[in-house]
Design a protein around this motif. Structure first.
Motif, PDB file in Angstrom:
ATOM      1  N   ALA A 185       0.836  -1.209   0.000  1.00 54.79           N
ATOM      2  CA  ALA A 185       0.000   0.000   0.000  1.00 54.79           C
ATOM      3  C   ALA A 185       0.866   1.253   0.000  1.00 54.79           C
ATOM      4  O   ALA A 185       0.577   2.218  -0.715  1.00 54.79           O
ATOM      5  CB  ALA A 185      -0.934  -0.001   1.206  1.00 54.79           C
ATOM      6  N   ARG A 186       1.927   1.276   0.799  1.00 56.69           N
ATOM      7  CA  ARG A 186       2.834   2.436   0.830  1.00 56.69           C
ATOM      8  C   ARG A 186       3.429   2.689  -0.556  1.00 56.69           C
ATOM      9  O   ARG A 186       3.468   3.820  -1.040  1.00 56.69           O
ATOM     10  CB  ARG A 186       3.964   2.206   1.836  1.00 56.69           C
ATOM     11  N   HIS A 187       3.898   1.629  -1.190  1.00 53.33           N
ATOM     12  CA  HIS A 187       4.497   1.756  -2.521  1.00 53.33           C
ATOM     13  C   HIS A 187       3.460   2.206  -3.554  1.00 53.33           C
ATOM     14  O   HIS A 187       3.710   3.116  -4.348  1.00 53.33           O
ATOM     15  CB  HIS A 187       5.112   0.420  -2.943  1.00 53.33           C
ATOM     16  N   THR A 188       2.306   1.594  -3.538  1.00 52.10           N
ATOM     17  CA  THR A 188       1.254   1.919  -4.495  1.00 52.10           C
ATOM     18  C   THR A 188       0.771   3.347  -4.309  1.00 52.10           C
ATOM     19  O   THR A 188       0.500   4.052  -5.287  1.00 52.10           O
ATOM     20  CB  THR A 188       0.084   0.928  -4.359  1.00 52.10           C
ATOM     21  N   TYR A 189       0.670   3.801  -3.070  1.00 51.76           N
ATOM     22  CA  TYR A 189       0.225   5.169  -2.776  1.00 51.76           C
ATOM     23  C   TYR A 189       1.114   6.181  -3.500  1.00 51.76           C
ATOM     24  O   TYR A 189       0.631   7.118  -4.123  1.00 51.76           O
ATOM     25  CB  TYR A 189       0.271   5.408  -1.269  1.00 51.76           C
ATOM     26  N   ARG A 190       2.411   5.976  -3.441  1.00 53.59           N
ATOM     27  CA  ARG A 190       3.347   6.883  -4.135  1.00 53.59           C
ATOM     28  C   ARG A 190       3.229   6.728  -5.652  1.00 53.59           C
ATOM     29  O   ARG A 190       3.283   7.693  -6.394  1.00 53.59           O
ATOM     30  CB  ARG A 190       4.767   6.631  -3.665  1.00 53.59           C
ATOM     31  N   ALA A 191       3.056   5.502  -6.121  1.00 58.95           N
ATOM     32  CA  ALA A 191       3.011   5.235  -7.558  1.00 58.95           C
ATOM     33  C   ALA A 191       1.785   5.847  -8.219  1.00 58.95           C
ATOM     34  O   ALA A 191       1.861   6.308  -9.351  1.00 58.95           O
ATOM     35  CB  ALA A 191       3.051   3.728  -7.817  1.00 58.95           C
ATOM     36  N   VAL A 192       0.628   5.867  -7.529  1.00 59.56           N
ATOM     37  CA  VAL A 192      -0.584   6.403  -8.143  1.00 59.56           C
ATOM     38  C   VAL A 192      -0.744   7.891  -7.898  1.00 59.56           C
ATOM     39  O   VAL A 192      -1.683   8.493  -8.389  1.00 59.56           O
ATOM     40  CB  VAL A 192      -1.860   5.654  -7.695  1.00 59.56           C
ATOM     41  N   ASP A 193       0.177   8.492  -7.142  1.00 61.78           N
ATOM     42  CA  ASP A 193       0.201   9.944  -6.948  1.00 61.78           C
ATOM     43  C   ASP A 193      -1.086  10.466  -6.311  1.00 61.78           C
ATOM     44  O   ASP A 193      -1.735  11.376  -6.824  1.00 61.78           O
ATOM     45  CB  ASP A 193       0.469  10.639  -8.280  1.00 61.78           C
ATOM     46  N   CYS A 194      -1.462   9.875  -5.185  1.00 62.86           N
ATOM     47  CA  CYS A 194      -2.642  10.339  -4.446  1.00 62.86           C
ATOM     48  C   CYS A 194      -2.475  11.810  -4.084  1.00 62.86           C
ATOM     49  O   CYS A 194      -1.360  12.281  -3.854  1.00 62.86           O
ATOM     50  CB  CYS A 194      -2.823   9.515  -3.170  1.00 62.86           C
ATOM     51  N   GLN A 195      -3.573  12.538  -4.049  1.00 59.51           N
ATOM     52  CA  GLN A 195      -3.517  13.981  -3.787  1.00 59.51           C
ATOM     53  C   GLN A 195      -3.179  14.317  -2.336  1.00 59.51           C
ATOM     54  O   GLN A 195      -2.581  15.353  -2.072  1.00 59.51           O
ATOM     55  CB  GLN A 195      -4.855  14.629  -4.154  1.00 59.51           C
ATOM     56  N   GLU A 196      -3.588  13.463  -1.399  1.00 62.26           N
ATOM     57  CA  GLU A 196      -3.338  13.745  -0.003  1.00 62.26           C
ATOM     58  C   GLU A 196      -1.838  13.648   0.301  1.00 62.26           C
ATOM     59  O   GLU A 196      -1.153  12.767  -0.188  1.00 62.26           O
ATOM     60  CB  GLU A 196      -4.081  12.745   0.907  1.00 62.26           C
ATOM     61  N   SER A 197      -1.354  14.575   1.097  1.00 60.16           N
ATOM     62  CA  SER A 197       0.028  14.507   1.550  1.00 60.16           C
ATOM     63  C   SER A 197       0.062  13.596   2.770  1.00 60.16           C
ATOM     64  O   SER A 197      -0.695  13.787   3.715  1.00 60.16           O
ATOM     65  CB  SER A 197       0.503  15.918   1.911  1.00 60.16           C
ATOM     66  N   ARG A 198       0.915  12.596   2.748  1.00 59.27           N
ATOM     67  CA  ARG A 198       0.884  11.598   3.820  1.00 59.27           C
ATOM     68  C   ARG A 198       2.301  11.160   4.168  1.00 59.27           C
ATOM     69  O   ARG A 198       3.128  10.935   3.300  1.00 59.27           O
ATOM     70  CB  ARG A 198       0.085  10.395   3.360  1.00 59.27           C
ATOM     71  N   THR A 199       2.533  11.028   5.452  1.00 53.49           N
ATOM     72  CA  THR A 199       3.745  10.405   5.945  1.00 53.49           C
ATOM     73  C   THR A 199       3.336   9.084   6.578  1.00 53.49           C
ATOM     74  O   THR A 199       2.549   9.055   7.523  1.00 53.49           O
ATOM     75  CB  THR A 199       4.450  11.291   6.996  1.00 53.49           C
ATOM     76  N   PHE A 200       3.827   8.003   6.025  1.00 55.49           N
ATOM     77  CA  PHE A 200       3.492   6.685   6.544  1.00 55.49           C
ATOM     78  C   PHE A 200       4.430   6.316   7.686  1.00 55.49           C
ATOM     79  O   PHE A 200       5.637   6.532   7.583  1.00 55.49           O
ATOM     80  CB  PHE A 200       3.660   5.624   5.445  1.00 55.49           C
ATOM     81  N   PRO A 201       3.889   5.716   8.752  1.00 55.50           N
ATOM     82  CA  PRO A 201       4.789   5.164   9.765  1.00 55.50           C
ATOM     83  C   PRO A 201       5.570   3.998   9.162  1.00 55.50           C
ATOM     84  O   PRO A 201       5.146   3.419   8.152  1.00 55.50           O
ATOM     85  CB  PRO A 201       3.852   4.679  10.876  1.00 55.50           C
ATOM     86  N   LYS A 202       6.690   3.660   9.759  1.00 58.17           N
ATOM     87  CA  LYS A 202       7.508   2.562   9.250  1.00 58.17           C
ATOM     88  C   LYS A 202       6.702   1.269   9.172  1.00 58.17           C
ATOM     89  O   LYS A 202       6.840   0.494   8.238  1.00 58.17           O
ATOM     90  CB  LYS A 202       8.732   2.371  10.138  1.00 58.17           C
ATOM     91  N   GLU A 203       5.863   1.043  10.178  1.00 54.43           N
ATOM     92  CA  GLU A 203       5.032  -0.166  10.184  1.00 54.43           C
ATOM     93  C   GLU A 203       3.747   0.103  10.953  1.00 54.43           C
ATOM     94  O   GLU A 203       3.657   1.088  11.708  1.00 54.43           O
ATOM     95  CB  GLU A 203       5.769  -1.355  10.792  1.00 54.43           C
ATOM     96  N   LEU A 204       2.784  -0.766  10.763  1.00 59.20           N
ATOM     97  CA  LEU A 204       1.554  -0.692  11.540  1.00 59.20           C
ATOM     98  C   LEU A 204       1.808  -1.252  12.934  1.00 59.20           C
ATOM     99  O   LEU A 204       2.768  -1.999  13.138  1.00 59.20           O
ATOM    100  CB  LEU A 204       0.450  -1.515  10.858  1.00 59.20           C
ATOM    101  N   PRO A 205       0.942  -0.942  13.884  1.00 58.54           N
ATOM    102  CA  PRO A 205       1.112  -1.558  15.207  1.00 58.54           C
ATOM    103  C   PRO A 205       1.108  -3.085  15.100  1.00 58.54           C
ATOM    104  O   PRO A 205       0.472  -3.650  14.213  1.00 58.54           O
ATOM    105  CB  PRO A 205      -0.133  -1.073  15.983  1.00 58.54           C
ATOM    106  N   ARG A 206       1.836  -3.711  15.974  1.00 59.90           N
ATOM    107  CA  ARG A 206       1.913  -5.176  15.986  1.00 59.90           C
ATOM    108  C   ARG A 206       0.613  -5.760  16.511  1.00 59.90           C
ATOM    109  O   ARG A 206      -0.077  -5.143  17.333  1.00 59.90           O
ATOM    110  CB  ARG A 206       3.048  -5.661  16.911  1.00 59.90           C
TER     111      ARG A 206
END
Length: 91
Positions: free
Chosen positions: A66-87
Motif C-alpha cells: 500500500a505504501r508503494h502503491t500510494y506513491r506510484a498512483v500519486d494520491c492527492q493527499e500529503s501523507r507520511t506513513f509510519p515505518k510499520e503498523l502496530p503489531r
C-alpha cells in the motif's frame, strides 16, 4: 488495527489495508464515499507459518505494498506513513 486513518483488517489467511487516496484529476467531493486505496493479501494452500504469525506477515506485506502503491498512483493527499503498523497483540 490502525495508524491514523490507515486501517488494516486481518483474518486467518487474508489481510486488507485501506488508505484514503484521492486520485489525480478527481475532487474529494465528487465521490459518494471517500476515495480509498485498498490492498488485499491472502494465502492459498499450505503455509510455513500459521495463526498470528501468518496474520502479521500478511498485514505487513499488504501495508508495504500500500505504501508503494500510494506513491506510484500519486494520491492527492500529503501523507507520511509510519515505518510499520502496530503489531498484533500476542496470543
Amino acid at each position: 488495527m490502525s495508524a491514523g486513518d490507515v486501517k488494516a483488517l486481518t483474518l486467518e489467511d487474508s489481510s486488507a489495508v485501506h488508505v484514503p487516496c484521492t486520485p489525480p484529476g478527481r475532487k474529494p467531493g465528487e465521490a459518494q464515499q471517500t476515495y480509498v486505496l485498498t490492498v488485499d493479501a491472502r494465502t492459498i494452500g499450505e503455509t510455513r507459518v500459521q495463526g498470528d504469525e501468518l496474520r502479521q506477515a500478511l498485514v505487513d506485506f499488504a501495508y508495504q505494498l500500500a505504501r508503494h502503491t500510494y506513491r506510484a498512483v500519486d494520491c492527492q493527499e500529503s501523507r507520511t506513513f509510519p515505518k510499520e503498523l502496530p503489531r498484533l497483540p500476542a496470543a
